[in-house]
Scaffold this motif. Structure first.
Motif, PDB file in Angstrom:
ATOM      1  N   PHE A 163       7.930   8.088   1.280  1.00  0.00           N
ATOM      2  CA  PHE A 163       7.123   7.802   2.466  1.00  0.00           C
ATOM      3  C   PHE A 163       7.093   6.296   2.690  1.00  0.00           C
ATOM      4  CE2 PHE A 163       5.654  12.030   1.468  1.00  0.00           C
ATOM      5  CZ  PHE A 163       5.522  12.604   2.720  1.00  0.00           C
ATOM      6  N   GLN A 164       6.869   5.892   3.939  1.00  0.00           N
ATOM      7  CA  GLN A 164       6.825   4.485   4.307  1.00  0.00           C
ATOM      8  C   GLN A 164       5.406   3.954   4.164  1.00  0.00           C
ATOM      9  OE1 GLN A 164       8.747   3.576   8.104  1.00  0.00           O
ATOM     10  NE2 GLN A 164       9.589   5.641   8.072  1.00  0.00           N
ATOM     11  N   VAL A 165       5.053   3.504   2.989  1.00  0.00           N
ATOM     12  CA  VAL A 165       3.726   2.928   2.771  1.00  0.00           C
ATOM     13  C   VAL A 165       3.800   1.462   3.199  1.00  0.00           C
ATOM     14  CG1 VAL A 165       1.914   2.422   1.108  1.00  0.00           C
ATOM     15  CG2 VAL A 165       3.284   4.513   0.858  1.00  0.00           C
ATOM     16  N   TYR A 166       3.010   1.121   4.229  1.00  0.00           N
ATOM     17  CA  TYR A 166       3.029  -0.241   4.765  1.00  0.00           C
ATOM     18  C   TYR A 166       2.062  -1.159   4.040  1.00  0.00           C
ATOM     19  CZ  TYR A 166       6.062   0.523   8.809  1.00  0.00           C
ATOM     20  OH  TYR A 166       7.123   0.760   9.639  1.00  0.00           O
ATOM     21  N   GLY A 167       1.001  -0.610   3.459  1.00  0.00           N
ATOM     22  CA  GLY A 167       0.057  -1.455   2.755  1.00  0.00           C
ATOM     23  C   GLY A 167      -1.310  -0.813   2.642  1.00  0.00           C
ATOM     24  N   PHE A 168      -2.283  -1.653   2.320  1.00  0.00           N
ATOM     25  CA  PHE A 168      -3.647  -1.216   2.055  1.00  0.00           C
ATOM     26  C   PHE A 168      -4.604  -1.937   2.991  1.00  0.00           C
ATOM     27  CE2 PHE A 168      -1.052  -1.049  -1.714  1.00  0.00           C
ATOM     28  CZ  PHE A 168      -1.298   0.198  -2.234  1.00  0.00           C
ATOM     29  N   ILE A 169      -5.656  -1.264   3.393  1.00  0.00           N
ATOM     30  CA  ILE A 169      -6.674  -1.864   4.263  1.00  0.00           C
ATOM     31  C   ILE A 169      -8.001  -1.860   3.517  1.00  0.00           C
ATOM     32  CG2 ILE A 169      -7.933  -1.633   6.429  1.00  0.00           C
ATOM     33  CD1 ILE A 169      -5.422  -0.272   7.562  1.00  0.00           C
ATOM     34  N   VAL A 170      -8.611  -3.025   3.417  1.00  0.00           N
ATOM     35  CA  VAL A 170      -9.901  -3.163   2.739  1.00  0.00           C
ATOM     36  C   VAL A 170     -10.812  -4.067   3.557  1.00  0.00           C
ATOM     37  CG1 VAL A 170      -8.883  -2.824   0.449  1.00  0.00           C
ATOM     38  CG2 VAL A 170      -9.148  -5.114   1.328  1.00  0.00           C
ATOM     39  N   SER A 171     -12.105  -3.998   3.293  1.00  0.00           N
ATOM     40  CA  SER A 171     -13.055  -4.836   4.029  1.00  0.00           C
ATOM     41  C   SER A 171     -13.286  -6.177   3.351  1.00  0.00           C
ATOM     42  CB  SER A 171     -14.386  -4.106   4.210  1.00  0.00           C
ATOM     43  OG  SER A 171     -14.923  -3.785   2.948  1.00  0.00           O
ATOM     44  N   ASP A 172     -13.005  -6.268   2.059  1.00  0.00           N
ATOM     45  CA  ASP A 172     -13.229  -7.514   1.319  1.00  0.00           C
ATOM     46  C   ASP A 172     -12.099  -7.700   0.301  1.00  0.00           C
ATOM     47  OD1 ASP A 172     -14.404  -9.808   0.312  1.00  0.00           O
ATOM     48  OD2 ASP A 172     -15.791  -8.716  -0.977  1.00  0.00           O
ATOM     49  N   PRO A 173     -10.939  -8.167   0.773  1.00  0.00           N
ATOM     50  CA  PRO A 173      -9.796  -8.270  -0.142  1.00  0.00           C
ATOM     51  C   PRO A 173     -10.001  -9.320  -1.229  1.00  0.00           C
ATOM     52  CG  PRO A 173      -9.274  -9.288   1.958  1.00  0.00           C
ATOM     53  CD  PRO A 173     -10.618  -8.648   2.107  1.00  0.00           C
ATOM     54  N   LYS A 174      -9.667  -8.941  -2.444  1.00  0.00           N
ATOM     55  CA  LYS A 174      -9.739  -9.867  -3.565  1.00  0.00           C
ATOM     56  C   LYS A 174      -8.341 -10.326  -3.975  1.00  0.00           C
ATOM     57  CE  LYS A 174     -14.128  -7.984  -5.139  1.00  0.00           C
ATOM     58  NZ  LYS A 174     -14.507  -7.742  -3.787  1.00  0.00           N
ATOM     59  N   GLU A 175      -7.345  -9.579  -3.553  1.00  0.00           N
ATOM     60  CA  GLU A 175      -5.941  -9.901  -3.802  1.00  0.00           C
ATOM     61  C   GLU A 175      -5.191  -9.833  -2.476  1.00  0.00           C
ATOM     62  OE1 GLU A 175      -4.806 -10.731  -6.820  1.00  0.00           O
ATOM     63  OE2 GLU A 175      -6.704 -10.321  -7.822  1.00  0.00           O
ATOM     64  N   LYS A 176      -3.972 -10.367  -2.452  1.00  0.00           N
ATOM     65  CA  LYS A 176      -3.161 -10.331  -1.234  1.00  0.00           C
ATOM     66  C   LYS A 176      -2.161  -9.182  -1.233  1.00  0.00           C
ATOM     67  CE  LYS A 176      -3.621 -15.144  -0.124  1.00  0.00           C
ATOM     68  NZ  LYS A 176      -3.030 -16.252   0.582  1.00  0.00           N
ATOM     69  N   THR A 177      -1.806  -8.695  -2.427  1.00  0.00           N
ATOM     70  CA  THR A 177      -0.840  -7.604  -2.518  1.00  0.00           C
ATOM     71  C   THR A 177      -1.209  -6.641  -3.636  1.00  0.00           C
ATOM     72  OG1 THR A 177       0.616  -8.789  -4.041  1.00  0.00           O
ATOM     73  CG2 THR A 177       1.077  -9.033  -1.681  1.00  0.00           C
ATOM     74  N   LEU A 178      -0.673  -5.443  -3.529  1.00  0.00           N
ATOM     75  CA  LEU A 178      -0.779  -4.421  -4.569  1.00  0.00           C
ATOM     76  C   LEU A 178       0.528  -3.648  -4.521  1.00  0.00           C
ATOM     77  CD1 LEU A 178      -2.480  -2.858  -6.682  1.00  0.00           C
ATOM     78  CD2 LEU A 178      -3.314  -1.441  -4.811  1.00  0.00           C
ATOM     79  N   LEU A 179       1.195  -3.527  -5.637  1.00  0.00           N
ATOM     80  CA  LEU A 179       2.512  -2.878  -5.697  1.00  0.00           C
ATOM     81  C   LEU A 179       3.502  -3.559  -4.745  1.00  0.00           C
ATOM     82  CD1 LEU A 179       1.428   0.888  -5.695  1.00  0.00           C
ATOM     83  CD2 LEU A 179       2.087  -0.499  -7.666  1.00  0.00           C
ATOM     84  N   ASP A 180       3.365  -4.862  -4.599  1.00  0.00           N
ATOM     85  CA  ASP A 180       4.206  -5.657  -3.686  1.00  0.00           C
ATOM     86  C   ASP A 180       4.030  -5.266  -2.216  1.00  0.00           C
ATOM     87  OD1 ASP A 180       5.320  -7.278  -5.699  1.00  0.00           O
ATOM     88  OD2 ASP A 180       6.833  -5.756  -6.144  1.00  0.00           O
ATOM     89  N   LEU A 181       2.926  -4.613  -1.890  1.00  0.00           N
ATOM     90  CA  LEU A 181       2.591  -4.261  -0.517  1.00  0.00           C
ATOM     91  C   LEU A 181       1.374  -5.083  -0.088  1.00  0.00           C
ATOM     92  CD1 LEU A 181       2.871  -0.390  -0.896  1.00  0.00           C
ATOM     93  CD2 LEU A 181       4.456  -1.860   0.353  1.00  0.00           C
ATOM     94  N   PRO A 182       1.271  -5.420   1.194  1.00  0.00           N
ATOM     95  CA  PRO A 182       0.149  -6.258   1.634  1.00  0.00           C
ATOM     96  C   PRO A 182      -1.197  -5.538   1.577  1.00  0.00           C
ATOM     97  CG  PRO A 182       1.401  -5.500   3.519  1.00  0.00           C
ATOM     98  CD  PRO A 182       2.158  -5.064   2.291  1.00  0.00           C
ATOM     99  N   ILE A 183      -2.213  -6.315   1.285  1.00  0.00           N
ATOM    100  CA  ILE A 183      -3.591  -5.852   1.391  1.00  0.00           C
ATOM    101  C   ILE A 183      -4.164  -6.577   2.601  1.00  0.00           C
ATOM    102  CG2 ILE A 183      -5.877  -5.800   0.353  1.00  0.00           C
ATOM    103  CD1 ILE A 183      -4.524  -5.759  -2.395  1.00  0.00           C
ATOM    104  N   ASP A 184      -4.471  -5.833   3.656  1.00  0.00           N
ATOM    105  CA  ASP A 184      -4.960  -6.420   4.892  1.00  0.00           C
ATOM    106  C   ASP A 184      -6.464  -6.251   5.023  1.00  0.00           C
ATOM    107  OD1 ASP A 184      -2.521  -7.354   5.729  1.00  0.00           O
ATOM    108  OD2 ASP A 184      -2.042  -5.550   6.869  1.00  0.00           O
ATOM    109  N   PHE A 185      -7.058  -7.175   5.740  1.00  0.00           N
ATOM    110  CA  PHE A 185      -8.493  -7.216   5.952  1.00  0.00           C
ATOM    111  C   PHE A 185      -8.851  -6.467   7.221  1.00  0.00           C
ATOM    112  CE2 PHE A 185     -11.993  -9.363   8.155  1.00  0.00           C
ATOM    113  CZ  PHE A 185     -12.998  -9.160   7.245  1.00  0.00           C
ATOM    114  N   THR A 186      -9.942  -5.718   7.165  1.00  0.00           N
ATOM    115  CA  THR A 186     -10.485  -5.098   8.364  1.00  0.00           C
ATOM    116  C   THR A 186     -11.963  -5.469   8.432  1.00  0.00           C
ATOM    117  OG1 THR A 186     -10.832  -3.048   9.580  1.00  0.00           O
ATOM    118  CG2 THR A 186     -10.977  -2.907   7.215  1.00  0.00           C
ATOM    119  N   ALA A 187     -12.430  -5.841   9.595  1.00  0.00           N
ATOM    120  CA  ALA A 187     -13.847  -6.206   9.756  1.00  0.00           C
ATOM    121  C   ALA A 187     -14.708  -4.956   9.681  1.00  0.00           C
ATOM    122  CB  ALA A 187     -14.054  -6.915  11.092  1.00  0.00           C
ATOM    123  N   ASN A 188     -15.892  -5.114   9.112  1.00  0.00           N
ATOM    124  CA  ASN A 188     -16.840  -3.980   9.029  1.00  0.00           C
ATOM    125  C   ASN A 188     -17.408  -3.655  10.378  1.00  0.00           C
ATOM    126  OD1 ASN A 188     -16.445  -3.702   6.322  1.00  0.00           O
ATOM    127  ND2 ASN A 188     -18.166  -4.996   5.776  1.00  0.00           N
TER     128      ASN A 188
END
Length: 70
Positions: free
Chosen positions: A45-70
């Motif tokens: 599957f095409q996993v583009y990344g992770f969405i979190v409200s308070d990122p502590k890291e920039k990547t996980l499994l070499d995929l981006p961790i993106d910020f979303t506003a609450n």
């Protein structure tokens, strides 16, 4: 839950609602999200990344961790 435990409880039939041609974003970036991404990637599957409200890291499994506003 780690990848091995997660892969034992999920079967290929659980993926039928997902489309291999569409990107997958995962909400959260904890242990379950990581295990889910590993399983999805293993099944091509095409996993583009992770969405979190308070990122502590920039990547996980070499995929981006993106910020979303609450």
């Amino acid at each position: 839950m780690n990848f091995e435990e997660f892969s034992k409880v999920i079967s290929y039939n659980d993926f039928k609602v997902l489309d291999h041609d569409k990107p997958v974003w995962i909400f959260g970036a904890g242990g379950f999200a990581k295990a889910l991404a590993e399983v999805l990637l293993e099944h091509r599957f095409q996993v583009y990344g992770f969405i979190v409200s308070d990122p502590k890291e920039k990547t996980l499994l070499d995929l981006p961790i993106d910020f979303t506003a609450n």
